[in-house]
Design an enzyme around this catalytic site. Structure first.
Site, PDB file in Angstrom:
ATOM      1  N   TYR A 414       0.820  -1.220   0.000  1.00  0.00           N
ATOM      2  CA  TYR A 414       0.000   0.000   0.000  1.00  0.00           C
ATOM      3  C   TYR A 414       0.855   1.272   0.000  1.00  0.00           C
ATOM      4  O   TYR A 414       2.046   1.238   0.230  1.00  0.00           O
ATOM      5  CB  TYR A 414      -1.048   0.004   1.095  1.00  0.00           C
ATOM      6  CG  TYR A 414      -0.682  -0.088   2.537  1.00  0.00           C
ATOM      7  CD1 TYR A 414       0.571   0.201   3.036  1.00  0.00           C
ATOM      8  CD2 TYR A 414      -1.667  -0.469   3.461  1.00  0.00           C
ATOM      9  CE1 TYR A 414       0.846   0.138   4.393  1.00  0.00           C
ATOM     10  CE2 TYR A 414      -1.397  -0.546   4.820  1.00  0.00           C
ATOM     11  CZ  TYR A 414      -0.140  -0.244   5.279  1.00  0.00           C
ATOM     12  OH  TYR A 414       0.120  -0.314   6.616  1.00  0.00           O
ATOM     13  N   GLU A 415       0.190   2.374  -0.337  1.00  0.00           N
ATOM     14  CA  GLU A 415       0.838   3.679  -0.556  1.00  0.00           C
ATOM     15  C   GLU A 415       1.869   3.609  -1.686  1.00  0.00           C
ATOM     16  O   GLU A 415       2.881   4.298  -1.663  1.00  0.00           O
ATOM     17  CB  GLU A 415       1.485   4.200   0.731  1.00  0.00           C
ATOM     18  CG  GLU A 415       0.536   4.311   1.905  1.00  0.00           C
ATOM     19  CD  GLU A 415      -0.722   5.104   1.618  1.00  0.00           C
ATOM     20  OE1 GLU A 415      -0.720   5.914   0.664  1.00  0.00           O
ATOM     21  OE2 GLU A 415      -1.715   4.911   2.319  1.00  0.00           O
ATOM     22  N   GLY A 416       1.580   2.805  -2.694  1.00  0.00           N
ATOM     23  CA  GLY A 416       2.489   2.622  -3.824  1.00  0.00           C
ATOM     24  C   GLY A 416       3.376   1.423  -3.567  1.00  0.00           C
ATOM     25  O   GLY A 416       4.164   1.423  -2.616  1.00  0.00           O
TER      26      GLY A 416
END
Length: 554
Positions: A414-416
């Site tokens: 998550y978050e890239g």
């Protein structure tokens, strides 16, 4: 098995001598120690016991509303009531006005103690930064105090089924209304804290949506503030349609959310959505790096406790079984865990101090993806070592090390994803500003070498030389697919080595100087040499684009 205990002396050592927190104009060392001492007592006594409860009970969807375990609700009431959510918020906005780095230190404590609790709270901090940077005066005055007081929590609503990493595919629509508000319709997935009962469902959603007649792709996106409650107290038409069942993070509600004509207000102007959301996205990426540090720390703590208690075989000349902490291979894993937890803490905290100073934006463009990727990979390595140190018991839920691996695995996604962070570094960051980020990074490393012992400076110098060689090779490539991850690892390893150079130089100020020196030697002799191998991978001319599509047919 043991609950997390805040490594207060290690945290303060990293802040003072690894991060250089005294560079902040509003830093006061005595205040910082007092605040973190109180925070440690709260985290260890109230938050850490939540971790096994959350993993076993998880969250439930009851009549369309998310229900978290009652101990989480009780703990949040005390946490918010004591003002911890507003620790780094300016006093004029209802906070305590302390440095952001102290809030990040608290975030690390919470992540090690109970990452599912930390996850639900963390997005509010990114939301406050977004409002401070991009909100109107009215939005800032209305919403930052509510978030700082813990009256509301926040979400970040980006992802849709067809739009994961490619936000240009977002379909959620925002339509302007005659009263100046907007109406949002569409669905979002993977929304952390999309609903919860810590704040009785009071949530401020930040939503990326497309406006009418907007151009395609990310240029057509705008950012909207969409509260769960309307001014008259009625509920905005926002519905949780599904609560995801996950590998880990069981007490963190991950929701599919439907917006059915929900009332919202725009932040900024149409077409500015992604640029304004990047304030929150970058803050969250560094917060995920902090999560990685907390997870690596708790993995180390449980490994050390078990290795100093479990007796098996003979490691030396003594008769009878020895504690396994005396066995060579176990010591190797414990040293690796110590190196990863302490080094990543210093590296990430230094980046956060630099971000707060705000005087080297190019370096922050480089270090944000590096910290996110390197620290989360470190967390998974530390968790894997913890399972191995525990042997067969590590495979059992009772010893709570397999939970670290389950909970932490999402941090690489998550978050890239870490692959996207690597591609960002290799494909964009190193090409910015005529290499300014690279030159500032190199200067940081050389400054660390200048304070290191001669032996460590020599080892770090070899790693820096490998990194210097890899950069031009990467810039010359047409296809970075095979080498981006190697270059990310190489850059992270050099930054990590720089962090350890500073820690080794200040070892005399540590609570356990012998440990710092021994782990620094391990980093120098057993970890930094990997840099040469990574540079060799960057030199390899192979490219994925040349392979035929038939290779990848399912």
């Amino acid at each position: 098995m043991i609950d997390y205990r805040t490594p207060l002396s290690d945290l303060l050592f990293a802040l003072r001598h690894g991060a250089g927190a005294a560079r902040l104009p509003h830093w006061d060392d005595e205040t910082a120690e007092t605040v973190l001492t109180h925070a440690a007592a709260m985290v260890d006594g109230i938050i850490a016991p939540l971790d096994p409860v959350g993993d076993i009970e998880g969250t439930r969807l009851v009549d369309g509303r998310v229900v978290m375990p009652q101990p989480f609700v009780d703990a949040y009431r005390q946490f918010a009531g004591d003002g911890w959510q507003g620790l780094a918020v300016p006093e004029e906005d209802g906070g305590q006005g302390l440095p952001h780095i102290l809030a990040s230190a608290l975030s690390e404590m919470l992540s090690g103690a109970c990452i599912t609790y930390q996850m639900v709270l963390s997005l509010a901090h990114g939301a406050m930064r977004t409002l401070a940077a991009s909100g109107s005066e009215e939005q800032r005055k209305t919403w930052i105090p509510r978030l700082a007081a813990g009256e509301y929590l926040a979400t970040m609503c980006l992802t849709e089924p067809q739009a994961g990493s490619d936000l240009g595919l977002v379909r959620t629509m925002a339509t302007p209304q005659s009263d100046g508000s907007w109406s949002i319709s569409g669905g979002k997935i993977f929304i952390s804290g999309g609903d919860q009962n810590l704040t009785q469902g009071r949530i401020m959603h930040l939503v990326l949506a497309r406006t009418p007649d907007a151009p395609p792709g990310v240029r057509g996106l705008a950012l909207f503030l969409c509260p769960s409650l309307l001014p008259d107290g009625s509920r905005n038409p926002i519905q949780v349609v599904r609560l995801e069942e996950k590998m880990g993070m069981h007490a963190s509600p991950t929701c599919q959310v439907a917006f059915d004509g929900a009332r919202a207000e725009i932040i900024g102007a149409p077409g500015e959505g992604l640029a304004r959301m990047f304030t929150m996205m970058n803050a969250e990426r560094l917060d995920v790096a902090v999560q990685g540090v907390g997870l690596a720390e708790v993995a180390l703590q449980r490994s050390l406790a078990y290795a100093n208690e479990r007796k098996q075989g003979r490691a030396g000349k003594d008769t009878g079984p020895d504690i396994i902490a005396r066995h060579g291979d176990v010591r190797r894993m414990l040293l690796a865990q110590m190196a990863l937890a302490m080094g990543c803490r210093a590296m990430v905290m230094r980046t956060l101090v630099d971000l707060e100073l705000g005087d080297r934006p190019a370096l922050m463009e480089l270090m944000t993806p590096v910290c996110k990727a390197f620290a989360t990979e470190a967390a998974m390595e530390a968790a894997d070592h913890a399972i191995q140190v525990h042997g067969g018991y590590g495979f059992l839920r009772e010893y709570r090390v397999e939970q670290i691996l389950r909970d932490g695995r999402i941090t690489r996604i998550y978050e890239g994803t870490n692959g996207i962070q690597a591609a960002t570094l290799a494909g964009r960051v190193i090409r910015l500003d005529n290499g300014k980020a690279l030159s500032e990074f190199k200067a940081e490393v050389e400054a660390a070498m200048a304070v290191a012992s001669p032996a460590f400076a020599q080892g770090l110098g070899r790693a820096l030389a490998a990194w210097n060689e890899a950069g031009p090779l990467l810039l010359a490539r047409k296809d970075i697919g095979l080498t981006a991850t190697a270059y990310m690892r190489l850059t992270g390893l050099v930054a990590f080595g720089s962090a350890w150079a500073r820690l080794e130089a200040a070892a005399g100020h540590a609570a356990n100087p012998a440990r710092i020196r021994a782990v620094a030697a391990f980093v120098r002799d057993w970890m930094l040499p990997e840099a040469c191998h990574l540079a060799e991978m960057c030199r390899n001319p192979s490219e994925l684009g040349s392979l035929p599509d038939e290779v990848f047919i399912a």
